[in-house]
Motif scaffolding. Structure first.
Motif, PDB file in Angstrom:
ATOM      1  N   GLN A   1      -0.366 -29.008 -14.933  1.00 44.79           N
ATOM      2  CA  GLN A   1      -1.113 -28.898 -13.683  1.00 44.79           C
ATOM      3  C   GLN A   1      -0.354 -29.663 -12.605  1.00 44.79           C
ATOM      4  O   GLN A   1       0.170 -30.758 -12.869  1.00 44.79           O
ATOM      5  N   PHE A   2      -0.260 -29.103 -11.424  1.00 48.41           N
ATOM      6  CA  PHE A   2       0.424 -29.737 -10.292  1.00 48.41           C
ATOM      7  C   PHE A   2       1.877 -30.081 -10.642  1.00 48.41           C
ATOM      8  O   PHE A   2       2.402 -31.118 -10.248  1.00 48.41           O
ATOM      9  N   ASN A   3       2.519 -29.207 -11.405  1.00 41.10           N
ATOM     10  CA  ASN A   3       3.929 -29.384 -11.765  1.00 41.10           C
ATOM     11  C   ASN A   3       4.198 -30.645 -12.569  1.00 41.10           C
ATOM     12  O   ASN A   3       5.261 -31.257 -12.452  1.00 41.10           O
TER      13      ASN A   3
ATOM     14  N   ARG B   1      -5.515 -24.746 -10.423  1.00 39.09           N
ATOM     15  CA  ARG B   1      -6.267 -24.580 -11.665  1.00 39.09           C
ATOM     16  C   ARG B   1      -5.615 -25.369 -12.801  1.00 39.09           C
ATOM     17  O   ARG B   1      -4.400 -25.373 -12.955  1.00 39.09           O
ATOM     18  N   PRO B   2      -6.423 -26.034 -13.611  1.00 33.92           N
ATOM     19  CA  PRO B   2      -5.864 -26.691 -14.804  1.00 33.92           C
ATOM     20  C   PRO B   2      -5.515 -25.650 -15.857  1.00 33.92           C
ATOM     21  O   PRO B   2      -5.970 -24.494 -15.791  1.00 33.92           O
ATOM     22  N   THR B   3      -4.723 -26.048 -16.822  1.00 25.85           N
ATOM     23  CA  THR B   3      -4.404 -25.200 -17.956  1.00 25.85           C
ATOM     24  C   THR B   3      -4.663 -25.983 -19.246  1.00 25.85           C
ATOM     25  O   THR B   3      -4.903 -27.192 -19.205  1.00 25.85           O
ATOM     26  N   GLN B   4      -4.613 -25.287 -20.351  1.00 26.12           N
ATOM     27  CA  GLN B   4      -4.817 -25.909 -21.663  1.00 26.12           C
ATOM     28  C   GLN B   4      -3.485 -25.958 -22.388  1.00 26.12           C
ATOM     29  O   GLN B   4      -2.742 -24.978 -22.400  1.00 26.12           O
ATOM     30  N   THR B   5      -3.152 -27.081 -22.971  1.00 24.36           N
ATOM     31  CA  THR B   5      -1.848 -27.233 -23.598  1.00 24.36           C
ATOM     32  C   THR B   5      -1.650 -26.261 -24.763  1.00 24.36           C
ATOM     33  O   THR B   5      -2.597 -25.907 -25.461  1.00 24.36           O
ATOM     34  N   ALA B   6      -0.415 -25.831 -24.949  1.00 29.17           N
ATOM     35  CA  ALA B   6      -0.067 -24.988 -26.091  1.00 29.17           C
ATOM     36  C   ALA B   6       0.130 -25.859 -27.326  1.00 29.17           C
ATOM     37  O   ALA B   6       0.655 -26.974 -27.236  1.00 29.17           O
ATOM     38  N   GLU B   7      -0.274 -25.353 -28.470  1.00 23.79           N
ATOM     39  CA  GLU B   7      -0.237 -26.124 -29.714  1.00 23.79           C
ATOM     40  C   GLU B   7       0.695 -25.463 -30.726  1.00 23.79           C
ATOM     41  O   GLU B   7       0.784 -24.241 -30.797  1.00 23.79           O
ATOM     42  N   VAL B   8       1.382 -26.296 -31.486  1.00 17.44           N
ATOM     43  CA  VAL B   8       2.276 -25.834 -32.544  1.00 17.44           C
ATOM     44  C   VAL B   8       1.740 -26.328 -33.880  1.00 17.44           C
ATOM     45  O   VAL B   8       1.355 -27.497 -34.013  1.00 17.44           O
TER      46      VAL B   8
END
Length: 304
Positions: A119-121, A179-186
């Motif tokens: 979010q926000f770079n 807009r916020p985002t949700q982190t990608a998970e591995v």
């Protein structure tokens, strides 16, 4: 899904140190031996965590902007669990950054990884591990070789946006830029061999996939190249892609009588094809020793 990768140079960084607390009751426990300090490269934005298993809460200190002040209580979110790890999340409001944390404890050792979606770079990420119990090394006399193995599950977070299914709703038409985002998970698997006679450790993280979009990227194995184990059961080493490309570091510690469990963490960058060289990953593992009651099924191998 088109995946958004945030440039590594934009990652927010704070100073990290030891002093982690992780207990079943939430009450701090003084370890028998000092818990080794988590290296700054591994810690990232995580200064410490406190886990209350009874109340199913996780308090994270040091992850900027997840709440005010810089300490936030994450709530249990079983819908985001991955094999071997409990998920906890925090999002103060619809336009605030969303955080996901994964945590596990076994035989007095623990590890947690935290990821705030881009979010926000900028991204806010990090990991920690520690021990709130005792540690003794396996027997290295002629009666015991000192060579032991560990297997189980791995979980990590990336500086990329995930599926967003856990985000709070926003007003239609809200600008993408805020807009916020949700982190990608591995997710993946880990296998480690440790030799307490030679004070050496090595292993591999394999079968790595994106948890919410398994077919979108090919994630290569991460080799835990031979590292050293000190007298307190702490260890560290290089993370490599293949045999020659160093992409990060790993560290952790053993716990329990005869080192029945191990907890650790890693960080890796520039290790995922298709990310433009901008990939950054933090991950953790908490594993039981082969031959113990909690051993992973991978340990069930033919014996000569």
């Amino acid at each position: 899904m088109k995946r958004f990768w945030l440039g590594i140079a934009a990652v927010v960084a704070v100073s990290a140190c030891g002093g982690d607390v992780f207990t079943e009751t939430g009450t701090p426990v003084q370890p028998v031996e000092p818990t080794p300090t988590v290296p700054e490269a591994i810690a990232g934005n995580v200064t410490s965590v406190e886990y209350n298993q009874a109340n199913q809460t996780l308090t994270v200190t040091g992850s900027q902007l997840d709440n005010t002040p810089f300490e936030a209580v994450y709530t249990r979110n079983a819908a985001l669990d991955v094999p071997g790890y409990e998920a906890y999340t925090s999002q103060a409001s619809s336009l605030d950054r969303h955080f996901t944390a994964f945590v596990q404890e076994r035989d007095g050792v623990y590890a947690a990884v935290v990821g705030g979606g881009p979010q926000f770079n900028s991204v806010i990420m990090g990991s920690t591990y520690g021990r709130d119990g005792t540690f003794t090394a396996p027997d290295t006399t002629p009666a015991g070789s000192g060579l032991v193995s560990y297997g189980g599950n791995y979980v990590g977070v990336l500086n990329a946006s995930g599926d967003g299914n856990d985000l709070l709703p926003v007003t239609p038409g809200t600008a993408t830029e805020i807009r916020p985002t949700q982190t990608a998970e591995v997710t993946g698997l880990v296998f480690i061999n440790a030799d307490f006679a030679d004070n050496a450790i090595n292993g591999i993280v394999y079968d790595r996939v994106l948890a919410d979009d398994p077919g979108s990227l090919t994630l290569t194995d991460l080799s835990l190249f031979p590292g050293t184990i000190d007298s307190n059961g702490a260890f560290n080493g290089e993370v490599r892609r293949g045999s020659t490309q160093t992409v990060g570091t790993y560290a952790g510690l053993f716990g329990g009588t005869d080192a029945t469990a191990v907890a650790g963490a890693l960080t890796a960058s520039n290790h995922i094809d298709g990310s433009g060289g901008d990939a950054l990953e933090y991950g953790v593992f908490v594993l039981a020793q082969c031959g113990t009651a909690n051993a992973d099924p991978i340990c069930n191998q033919p014996r000569p």
